[in-house]
Scaffold this active site. Structure first.
Site, PDB file in Angstrom:
ATOM      1  CG  ASN A  29     -15.953 -19.705  10.706  1.00 23.72           C
ATOM      2  OD1 ASN A  29     -16.727 -18.831  11.082  1.00 23.72           O
ATOM      3  ND2 ASN A  29     -16.071 -20.955  11.075  1.00 23.72           N
TER       4      ASN A  29
ATOM      5  CB  CYS B  76     -15.298 -23.086  14.166  1.00 20.13           C
ATOM      6  SG  CYS B  76     -16.690 -23.961  14.881  1.00 20.13           S
TER       7      CYS B  76
END
Ligand code: UGA
Length: 430
Positions: free
Chosen positions: A206, A258
């Site tokens: 991520n 996120c």
């Protein structure tokens, strides 16, 4: 094998549907009764394409009318898919995970495998294992596995049913075999490793994507000052397979539940082991700056926003979701509200969520309604409806046809031809 999924957000519901669709009986628990009721009525508890159809298709395998105690008694594999939101210090808040572990300790009464799909800091699985060993006084084997999720909202079903890879962190053969059996027959590569590595794969992935976005946003800002078109630059870069062509769309910064949370969490995870990553820190600072880029452009046009009618198109953090968490639009709205601007907002799906935070904005029924008589229009989300909007209507309907586009929805030359003052990201202004 009977599967239990605890926490029916994006990750939980899609995990439940994946295994139900493969023929497993999947028990589902969520403390939010509305979600359970929706599933029982054949509706999706989240805004996400294909979820409702799959709930209907698999209704006999998705078991929601079960008590917590019974669910934990029956389960052979427990997927934990609860949220790990950011706490006030930027760490992942694991309280929902540990609430589930309390239930495991109270109710589980046979051997089982616990699979952590929620995004958790490195060492969490080890810690869960310790807590269970210390507190469970029954003679059963409970294995803890790390199996991070890589789905993107809006594409959750496809990403879950055809994942880019299945990362599985285990510490013994017993749980490795269980996971191999569960993911038998998938076309995606199963990548086995130790639990701590698996936990870090999620954060490293991520944060790399967040870094890629911040990088291209910075190059876009530089391009704009140099009079270069970022789209040509990205096109030219993308032929190098090491760079690739995905995730290089510049804009008003990344949002969502996120990237901001996971980047902050990795910064803290690193600090806890004595490493201060300047690069990770710079992702956050660069993105914070990027999220205000339209506002800074607007400030160059208007001395004050007081009583100005400002159309805001797009509230969701990206298209095809009603999620507004960390949405760039909200940052800008906060400033404009403080400056006493009159905001006319439109989003195809996210207005209900936005009303919970800003009940007093003027929410519009469509784009025309929002831009009518506006002094300025700001675009934050590249919904198809916005991209396909007939640009001459900005000229026809707005008081001043000034469009600041944070998602490069329109052709610069076309806007110029129509006579709209148009500024986007990393491209020529007119
Ligand atoms: C992200 C990751 O893409 C998933 O792989 C991951 O599983 C997920 O986080 C998670 O950890 O659960 P998501 O937050 O749903 O998924 O959204 P993305 O599609 O990645 O978009 C994130 C943000 O980046 C959005 O604000 C979007 O507008 C922005 N973005 C994305 C760009 O500005 N340019 C791009 O080229 C791509």
């Amino acid at each position: 094998m009977k599967i239990l999924v605890v926490g029916l957000g994006y990750v939980g519901i899609t995990t439940a549907l994946y295994f139900a669709d493969k023929g497993y009986e999947v028990l589902c628990l969520d403390k939010d009764n509305d979600k359970i009721k929706k599933i029982q009525n054949g509706e999706s508890p989240i805004y996400e394409p294909c979820v409702e159809e799959l709930i209907k298709k698999n209704k006999t395998n998705i078991i929601t009318n079960i008590s917590k105690k019974e669910a934990y008694h029956q389960a052979d594999v427990i997927f934990i898919t609860v949220g790990t939101p950011q706490d006030e210090k930027g760490n992942a808040n694991l309280s929902f995970i540990y609430d589930v572990i309390k239930d495991v300790i109270e109710f589980v009464n046979k051997d089982c495998t616990i699979v952590i799909k929620s995004t958790v800091p490195v060492g969490t699985c080890d810690n869960i294992e310790k807590i269970i060993k210390t507190n469970l006084n029954r003679n059963i084997n409970i294995d803890i596995v790390s199996n991070p999720e890589f789905l993107a909202q809006g594409n959750a079903i496809n990403d879950t049913f055809n994942p880019s890879r299945i990362i599985i962190g285990t510490e013994n053969d017993r749980s490795k075999n269980v996971m191999s059996e569960l993911y038998k027959g998938t076309n995606s590569e199963k990548v086995f490793m130790d639990r701590r590595s698996s936990e870090l794969v999620k954060y490293a992935s991520n944060c790399f994507l967040a870094l890629k976005l911040s990088y291209i946003n910075e190059i876009a800002n530089i391009s704009e000052l140099l009079g270069v078109n970022i789209e040509n630059v990205v096109k030219g870069m993308s032929y190098d397979s090491r760079i690739g062509k995905e995730f290089l769309k510049c804009g008003v910064g990344f949002g969502g539940s996120c990237f901001p949370k996971d980047t902050n969490a990795l910064i803290n995870i690193s600090k806890n082991v004595g490493y201060n990553s300047e690069l990770l820190n710079s992702i956050i600072t660069s993105n914070e700056k990027q999220r205000l880029i339209l506002l800074n452009k607007a400030k160059k046009i208007f001395e004050s926003f007081k009583n100005k009618k400002i159309a805001i198109l797009g509230l969701a953090f990206k298209p095809n979701t009603d999620d507004i968490r960390e949405s760039p639009a909200l940052k800008n709205i906060k400033y404009l509200v403080d400056e006493e601007a009159n905001i006319y907002a439109y989003d195809p799906k996210a207005m209900e969520n936005c009303k919970k935070i800003y009940p007093n904005l003027n929410y519009c029924i469509n784009i025309e309604d929002a831009i009518k008589d506006a002094d300025l229009c700001m675009i934050f989300t590249e919904w198809n409806e916005i991209k396909k909007f007939q640009c001459n209507k900005y000229k026809e309907l707005m008081k001043n046809p000034i469009v600041l586009d944070g998602r490069n929805c329109y052709d610069v030359a076309e806007m110029e031809r129509i006579g709209i003052r148009y500024d986007s990201i990393g491209r020529k202004r007119n």
